[in-house]
Design a protein around this motif. Structure first.
Motif, PDB file in Angstrom:
ATOM      1  N   GLY A 135       4.049  -8.807  -0.470  1.00 14.49           N
ATOM      2  CA  GLY A 135       4.478  -7.450  -0.182  1.00 14.49           C
ATOM      3  C   GLY A 135       3.338  -6.496   0.113  1.00 14.49           C
ATOM      4  O   GLY A 135       3.493  -5.282  -0.007  1.00 14.49           O
ATOM      5  N   LYS A 136       2.192  -7.066   0.498  1.00 18.72           N
ATOM      6  CA  LYS A 136       1.076  -6.177   0.842  1.00 18.72           C
ATOM      7  C   LYS A 136       1.347  -5.526   2.187  1.00 18.72           C
ATOM      8  O   LYS A 136       1.548  -6.213   3.184  1.00 18.72           O
ATOM      9  N   GLY A 137       1.371  -4.219   2.191  1.00 18.47           N
ATOM     10  CA  GLY A 137       1.737  -3.518   3.408  1.00 18.47           C
ATOM     11  C   GLY A 137       0.572  -3.285   4.335  1.00 18.47           C
ATOM     12  O   GLY A 137      -0.577  -3.249   3.919  1.00 18.47           O
ATOM     13  N   ARG A 138       0.900  -3.185   5.609  1.00 13.36           N
ATOM     14  CA  ARG A 138      -0.097  -2.748   6.569  1.00 13.36           C
ATOM     15  C   ARG A 138       0.252  -1.316   6.903  1.00 13.36           C
ATOM     16  O   ARG A 138       1.423  -1.002   7.108  1.00 13.36           O
ATOM     17  N   ASN A 139      -0.705  -0.436   6.903  1.00 10.50           N
ATOM     18  CA  ASN A 139      -0.470   0.997   7.120  1.00 10.50           C
ATOM     19  C   ASN A 139       0.513   1.559   6.093  1.00 10.50           C
ATOM     20  O   ASN A 139       1.364   2.372   6.409  1.00 10.50           O
ATOM     21  N   GLY A 140       0.394   1.073   4.873  1.00 10.51           N
ATOM     22  CA  GLY A 140       1.193   1.636   3.799  1.00 10.51           C
ATOM     23  C   GLY A 140       2.652   1.212   3.798  1.00 10.51           C
ATOM     24  O   GLY A 140       3.434   1.661   2.974  1.00 10.51           O
ATOM     25  N   GLN A 141       3.037   0.323   4.748  1.00  7.16           N
ATOM     26  CA  GLN A 141       4.432  -0.106   4.773  1.00  7.16           C
ATOM     27  C   GLN A 141       4.574  -1.449   4.082  1.00  7.16           C
ATOM     28  O   GLN A 141       4.421  -2.497   4.684  1.00  7.16           O
TER      29      GLN A 141
END
Ligand SMILES: [Zn+2]
Length: 190
Positions: A157-163
């Motif tokens: 669940g690591k987001g890219r650009n906070g997503q």
């Protein structure tokens, strides 16, 4: 036939409907089966199926019966796979294959939702890492033939650009669990 969802796409896109190996594929190699060394009997040179299954491209009614009977003998009546093989008149590795197939069906049935919260897969990964000090995230990503960044986004669940991704499809979660050597139904619950 056991495909164990392995040939599905890992990044959350819907799986394609046709996950079976091509009918034209030469016998002796079933996509998705080989990585786990599932060797089977049945038709010589054709893993995982009897001639009728191979011919129709799906599990034939006789093999459905064999699959359920093998499961009943071994899992419910406590017979050995050896005994089940004798009773069914099959090679033992074919019985193992049938048991694995029935196991898959039962697990998929128990996972009635189509996605689970990402914290379930994150916990399973943390558990695997805790059990094996030599194991790394890139190792597990490699087992799933994924780039580490894609793996972390999909299963941690690591987001890219906070997503941040919040859910994992059951098909992908099952792939992960199988790669970790665990049962998909350990992630039961939506
Ligand atoms: Zn069959």
């Amino acid at each position: 036939m056991v495909t164990r969802e392995l040939d599905r796409v890992p990044d959350g896109r819907p799986p394609t409907q046709n996950s079976r190996p091509d009918r034209d594929e030469p016998p002796g190699r079933v996509a998705g089966a080989a990585p786990f060394g599932l060797s089977v009997g049945g038709v010589p040179g054709v893993p995982g199926a009897c001639a009728r299954c191979v011919d129709t491209g799906r599990t034939c009614p006789s093999c459905v019966q064999r699959r359920r009977f093998a499961w009943s003998l071994v899992m419910e009546q406590g017979e050995s796979a050896d005994t089940a093989a004798r009773v069914l008149g099959l090679e033992q590795n074919r019985v193992q294959e049938l048991l694995a197939a029935e196991q898959d069906r039962r697990e998929l049935r128990s996972l009635r939702c189509d996605s689970i919260p990402v914290n379930r897969t994150r916990a399973a990964i943390a558990d695997a890492l805790a059990r094996d000090p030599d194991l790394t995230i890139p190792d597990i990503a490699g087992w799933l033939e994924m780039q580490q960044a894609d793996f972390e986004r999909a299963f941690l669940g690591k987001g890219r650009n906070g997503q941040a991704k919040r859910r994992v499809t059951v098909a992908n979660a099952s792939r992960l669990m199988i790669a970790l050597g665990r049962a998909p139904n350990e992630l039961e619950g939506c």
